[in-house]
Design an enzyme around this catalytic site. Sequence first.
Site, PDB file in Angstrom:
ATOM      1  CB  THR A 131      -1.120  -0.320   0.985  1.00  0.00           C
ATOM      2  OG1 THR A 131      -0.598   0.172   2.168  1.00  0.00           O
ATOM      3  CG2 THR A 131      -1.518  -1.222   1.666  1.00  0.00           C
ATOM      4  CB  VAL A 186      14.560   3.870  -4.746  1.00  0.00           C
ATOM      5  CG1 VAL A 186      15.627   4.981  -5.684  1.00  0.00           C
ATOM      6  CG2 VAL A 186      14.765   5.049  -3.501  1.00  0.00           C
ATOM      7  N   GLY A 190      -1.326   2.690 -14.168  1.00  0.00           N
ATOM      8  CA  GLY A 190      -0.697   2.915 -13.388  1.00  0.00           C
ATOM      9  C   GLY A 190       0.677   2.847 -12.485  1.00  0.00           C
ATOM     10  CD  GLU A 229       2.440   6.747  -5.349  1.00  0.00           C
ATOM     11  OE1 GLU A 229       0.882   6.636  -4.336  1.00  0.00           O
ATOM     12  OE2 GLU A 229       3.046   6.226  -5.828  1.00  0.00           O
ATOM     13  CG  ASP A 237       7.118   9.158  -5.825  1.00  0.00           C
ATOM     14  OD1 ASP A 237       7.048   7.781  -4.891  1.00  0.00           O
ATOM     15  OD2 ASP A 237       7.020   8.781  -6.994  1.00  0.00           O
ATOM     16  CE  LYS A 274      10.057   6.409  -6.831  1.00  0.00           C
ATOM     17  NZ  LYS A 274      10.103   6.193  -7.956  1.00  0.00           N
ATOM     18  N   GLY A 317       5.518   0.494 -12.811  1.00  0.00           N
ATOM     19  CA  GLY A 317       5.292  -0.792 -13.386  1.00  0.00           C
ATOM     20  C   GLY A 317       4.643  -1.810 -12.724  1.00  0.00           C
TER      21      GLY A 317
END
Length: 818
Positions: free
Chosen positions: A556, A610, A665, A668, A679, A683, A798
């Site tokens: 999640t 990452v 996908g 987010e 995001d 990372k 992906g």
Amino acid sequence: MKVLKFGGSSVAKPERIRGIVDILKGYYTKGEKFTVVFSAFGGVTDALIEMSALAASGDEAYEAAFDAFRQRHIDAVEELLKDEFRAVVLPELERSHEVLKNLLYGVFLVREASLRTMDYVLSFGERNSAFIIANVLRQSGISASYLDARRVIKTDKAFGSARVDFKLTYQKIREHYAQHPDVQVVTGFVASAKGGLTTTLGRGGSDYTAALIAAGLDASVIEIWTDVDGVLTADPRKVKRAFTIPSMTYAEAMEMSHFGAKVIYPPTLQPALLKKIPLYIKNTFNPSFEGTLISDHADPDGHAVKGISSISHVALLTLSGSGLFGVPGIAGRLFSSLAAAGINIILITQGSSEHSISFAVQPAVANKARKRVEEEFEYEMSMKVISPVKIEADLSVVAIIGENMRYQPGISGRLFQALGHNGINAVAIAQGSSELNVSVVINRTDEAKALNALHESFFLSDTKELHLFMIGVGLIGSTLIEQIKNQGAYLKEKRGLEVRIVGMANSRQMLFQEEGIDLDNWKAALQEKGMDMDPAIFIGKMKELNLSNTIFIDNTASAKVAGFYEDILNSSISISTPNKIAVSSGFAQYQRLKAIAARRGVQFMYETNVGAGLPVISTLNDLIISGDQILKIEGVVSGSLSFIFNNFKAGTSFSEIVKQAQELGYTEPDPRVDLNGLDVQRKLIILARETGLPLEAEDVEIENILPTACREADTVETFFGALANSDPHFEQLRAEAEAEGKALRMIAKLEGAKATIGLEAVDSDHPFYNLSGSDNMIVFTTERYKDRPLVVRGPGAGAAVTAAGVFAEIITIGNYLS
């Protein structure tokens, strides 16, 4: 002469008795000489105890219990015997039942059932079963007669568990069998004292009866027929993959029986050992199976560890203090005081420092033992040189057993490694110089987990079960499940790993199946059998099951789920997760999670945080561990932003590309998390922290590329409307870069302690210029790789590559647990 014994489960029903008749006819028709001992019908001894207790308490319900007992035996006669044999047996049974009825009425009147009375009451179970079966054998054509063991087995008057007079017993046995050449059908469990009083040999005494008869007759073999395929490597109720031990020595069998191997009654082995009579444990319901042979011959080529067993409930008492050091007679006083109080000691351990002595007893006598020891050492305690006795309750003893252990180094190491990798703490350890047994005291809640971990380590070292608990079965989770299903057979055959998903959950429901969820039908099972999802309950259930080799998977982006990581790691459960929140939030929390994982000896893996499936974090760690110095890290570390800017070309609109990335996908659920650089920020923070920098979110400079209207949109839908209105702005940026022969890239940089994220136009000489698809690229400039930086490149987004990255971590954790 062979001596056969059939237990209560083997004679519990008439159809089972018919199966025994078939077995015995096979022996008989081959001309073999044998005698056979029978227990009471399955459950009858417990029924006799119950009706006696009812009678002694003045409860008239004992009459109904007696009626059920009587009827059960009458029904067995009706079903098993034909007219002429039935006519002989029923009157005898009725006379026997009348005696028992009167006996129980006497107990009811006096409100007492003494041990002497109980021995007589309990004898009716074996006497009935052996008498009925003797006549069934005669009916089948076997020349057989009934032998009440009270005629030949003589004991003292220690009612309840009488001690055998071996010399007299063996004499009686030899005399009787010399005069009765037919097959003797003997009552197990019962005996008699001088004067004819009925005694019993203790629960499990039917085995003992068989061994005594075998020793008296110098029999060639004893066969104990039960309801399992011999002695198993572990308790099958706790270790599902336990299997039959083909052969073992008397010493190994004694150790197993001490630790509760139910198929062996400990006193049975002594007469067999003294006369060196081999003993087989066989299965009435699988008579062709060889079973377990117990003899004095060790198997030098067999497993070093023959069995793993446990005592489920013990208390550990510790006597400690400076007054123990170098003082002769301390141990003698301690154990003499316990012996005088009639307290049996299960295990003893003392360190070479002589500062303390620990011993395990049954919990029921723990307080009595403490009181007795403190009375013995009252003077030393008053002088403060010995401390009050410490009691630790809720413990179990787990033991590995095997004569070959003494010849193989590293056995103890493997034991403690298996326990340690599963977070099982050893409270105390005991090992004799013979190395026949290594015992470990552990918390009782870890008993089944320990047994499975040890069984896997010593018997199934070529196959290891991994138990997965997975929250998040969306794109990444469902892809991971499919990969596990497709690769399962290969992993088991080639890598010795059997991966089972035991628990899974989405945002609405959760499902648990200890034997493993069927991966062909998991969606339907989750929907139809799942309970309401609650992360706290999910984690609690995972801890409650306490399975060996447990791994928690978080697929999640939930801060709530990440909030449980500390609890999970503290429970000695490894974690693999693509969820970035835990390690990119506060630096102190990041350090705390890493420290807990190290302290608990478990793995906390987040490679997919990452670069999805790319080896970014592992490469960085390898550089650092090998002593290289990181000078600069540059990266396109967002697969979604890489896809967006790689595909943002003339003739396409920026909003359309973002929408496409979302549908694939790559982003987010809310693409602003990607486009705002949040995001990428997470990372970059993770990479910086892996280098040792205490970077926080506010330390990262982010160039926000989204116009105000896009950032402030209330919903994702309105965001896309605002983004479409901003297409001209992004088109201008693209066109200006193209005019200069450059391409737009969202680049994260860490140089020294400075961390930045921004949109840059790079020319054709730059490593990031030729990125395509959703590729990520991370460039490490180090002291070793200064002139030609080290590059890691590949798909960075992906479900397939992220799931593959998590899958790889599962395998890594599995190998670590080996």
